[in-house]
Write an enzyme that holds these catalytic residues in place. Sequence first.
Site, mmCIF file in Angstrom:
data_model
loop_
_atom_site.group_PDB
_atom_site.id
_atom_site.type_symbol
_atom_site.label_atom_id
_atom_site.label_comp_id
_atom_site.label_asym_id
_atom_site.label_seq_id
_atom_site.Cartn_x
_atom_site.Cartn_y
_atom_site.Cartn_z
ATOM 1 N N ASP A 81 2.479 5.962 10.635
ATOM 2 C CA ASP A 81 2.963 4.801 9.886
ATOM 3 C C ASP A 81 4.451 4.628 10.177
ATOM 4 O O ASP A 81 4.834 3.808 10.999
ATOM 5 C CB ASP A 81 2.696 5.003 8.395
ATOM 6 C CG ASP A 81 3.189 3.839 7.540
ATOM 7 O OD1 ASP A 81 3.714 2.860 8.099
ATOM 8 O OD2 ASP A 81 3.045 3.897 6.302
ATOM 9 N N LYS A 88 0.720 -2.026 10.186
ATOM 10 C CA LYS A 88 1.219 -2.422 8.869
ATOM 11 C C LYS A 88 1.652 -3.879 8.951
ATOM 12 O O LYS A 88 2.750 -4.194 9.396
ATOM 13 C CB LYS A 88 2.374 -1.508 8.455
ATOM 14 C CG LYS A 88 2.553 -1.346 6.966
ATOM 15 C CD LYS A 88 3.626 -0.309 6.701
ATOM 16 C CE LYS A 88 3.726 0.006 5.214
ATOM 17 N NZ LYS A 88 2.935 1.185 4.843
ATOM 18 N N CYS A 140 1.096 -2.659 -0.774
ATOM 19 C CA CYS A 140 0.760 -3.059 -2.145
ATOM 20 C C CYS A 140 1.582 -4.255 -2.597
ATOM 21 O O CYS A 140 1.241 -4.911 -3.589
ATOM 22 C CB CYS A 140 0.966 -1.882 -3.090
ATOM 23 S SG CYS A 140 2.623 -1.153 -2.954
ATOM 24 N N GLN A 172 -1.667 3.012 11.863
ATOM 25 C CA GLN A 172 -1.622 1.979 10.827
ATOM 26 C C GLN A 172 -0.857 0.775 11.373
ATOM 27 O O GLN A 172 0.325 0.880 11.713
ATOM 28 C CB GLN A 172 -0.961 2.408 9.522
ATOM 29 C CG GLN A 172 -0.971 1.211 8.568
ATOM 30 C CD GLN A 172 -0.402 1.410 7.186
ATOM 31 O OE1 GLN A 172 -0.410 0.462 6.405
ATOM 32 N NE2 GLN A 172 0.046 2.582 6.838
ATOM 33 N N GLU A 221 -1.857 10.978 6.872
ATOM 34 C CA GLU A 221 -0.921 9.944 7.310
ATOM 35 C C GLU A 221 0.511 10.405 7.115
ATOM 36 O O GLU A 221 0.857 10.988 6.083
ATOM 37 C CB GLU A 221 -1.171 8.649 6.518
ATOM 38 C CG GLU A 221 -0.309 7.487 6.951
ATOM 39 C CD GLU A 221 -0.715 6.175 6.317
ATOM 40 O OE1 GLU A 221 0.076 5.213 6.407
ATOM 41 O OE2 GLU A 221 -1.817 6.093 5.729
ATOM 42 N N ASP A 238 -1.863 10.037 2.344
ATOM 43 C CA ASP A 238 -0.543 9.686 2.860
ATOM 44 C C ASP A 238 0.466 10.638 2.232
ATOM 45 O O ASP A 238 0.655 10.631 1.010
ATOM 46 C CB ASP A 238 -0.204 8.233 2.515
ATOM 47 C CG ASP A 238 1.018 7.721 3.264
ATOM 48 O OD1 ASP A 238 1.805 8.553 3.767
ATOM 49 O OD2 ASP A 238 1.191 6.494 3.363
ATOM 50 N N GLN A 270 -6.136 2.638 -2.004
ATOM 51 C CA GLN A 270 -5.041 3.542 -2.361
ATOM 52 C C GLN A 270 -4.947 3.676 -3.878
ATOM 53 O O GLN A 270 -5.205 2.736 -4.622
ATOM 54 C CB GLN A 270 -3.726 3.053 -1.781
ATOM 55 C CG GLN A 270 -3.298 1.659 -2.179
ATOM 56 C CD GLN A 270 -2.008 1.251 -1.490
ATOM 57 O OE1 GLN A 270 -1.361 2.039 -0.807
ATOM 58 N NE2 GLN A 270 -1.603 0.002 -1.679
ATOM 59 N N HIS A 320 -5.676 7.841 -0.602
ATOM 60 C CA HIS A 320 -4.246 7.651 -0.334
ATOM 61 C C HIS A 320 -3.441 8.740 -1.039
ATOM 62 O O HIS A 320 -2.830 9.565 -0.412
ATOM 63 C CB HIS A 320 -3.776 6.256 -0.741
ATOM 64 C CG HIS A 320 -2.348 5.945 -0.371
ATOM 65 N ND1 HIS A 320 -1.270 6.421 -1.085
ATOM 66 C CD2 HIS A 320 -1.818 5.195 0.615
ATOM 67 C CE1 HIS A 320 -0.141 5.978 -0.551
ATOM 68 N NE2 HIS A 320 -0.440 5.235 0.494
#
Length: 415
Positions: A304, A328, A358, A326, A270, A235, A171, A193
Amino acid sequence: MQITDVLLAPGDGAFFYDDQEAIRSGATQDGFIYVGAPITPGFKSIRIPASSLSIGLILADETVVWGDMMNVQYSGAGGRDPLFDTIQISDLTSRVVAPRLFEVDASRFRKSCTTVFEPVDHLRLPLAVEYGVSQALLRAAAHLQRKTMAEIICAEFDLPLPTCSVPIYCQSGDAREINVDKMILKAVDVLPHGLINSRQKFGVGGRTFMEFVKWVAARTREIGRPGYQPVLHFDVYGWIGQEIGLDPQRIADFICRVAESVPGFTVNVESPADYGSTKAQIENYAEIVSILDNRGSSARIVVDERCNTLEDIRLFAEAKAAHLVQIKTPDVGSLDDTARAVLICKQNQVGAYVGGSCTETDLSAQASVHISVATQADMMLAKPGMGVDEAFSIVGNEQNRLLAILNRRATKNVR
């Protein structure tokens, strides 16, 4: 009972916690900060440094194995757990989780997770706690059995030992152009991303976003090595729905135009829209998927928001409400559930992307690699942080080390 003591150590996540609702509502950036009042409960400002909490399990031989707890960047949004509070999480872990840890057979990963993560007063433990503690329990089982974490997962889920690598997705953060160049030069499998999380970045009618997509494809051809053909993954944080409306047909039309603007590339989109609930998200995403499939589009929808826990993932996969889910990891909770989520996606012929945030740490990223490789996910996120180099090296190097060990095991068994 192999766990003799528990350590807790406050730490930092690799990025920041951001108030998504405030950003979506038009908060402007001033340098690295966002200007304006926060909206999501728990946030004292729109952007705050990410915190984490490490849990160390001291084993009978005095080895200490660690796991890291944290929440995702956009905590409190899309049905997620609220903002991470180190003091509250530390208190809960000491009072409730630690006593349970002393009672488990730490060599048995999944059984230990089941025991330790029992509800408290009929409420599930915070998912950050499950995530960090399960990392430590997986490392404990690996240490006690003298295996890799991936081998523990393979043994407990009755999976063959993997021989193939899992594609890595990077990303960009806000440093789009520079980080795209880095990704291309490093021949990243899936990129970039893009962090298309505001009207300014999406543009009127999506024009700014469309131009960025075409630039990424052109830049890949310009500076990429011969034959390099990454998957393009963007995304958009619900901004297609925000800008052009929530009608599935209109959203599918727009996504088709995006894919057609970069012929020869597979395009992942996304979070094209946020329908406000898991049920509505499933119904509308399934319709978008169906429209794209009937058209033979090269575009793929990635879910997501509103798809957080293992049960959410099961519902989306069974409804074919995404081409790629995703998973997550901090939102799923226990790594046992992450592994199960990948397998559920595979059973339903839906792509499994082991993601995360992140805001994570090196330890959580490395543990995620073992889950991804053991279950042979379709791709995994380079994490933590918003820089390409560090995350790509942490995840990529861990995968290469793991495959080298597994290859040696396989070679010895053949002999």
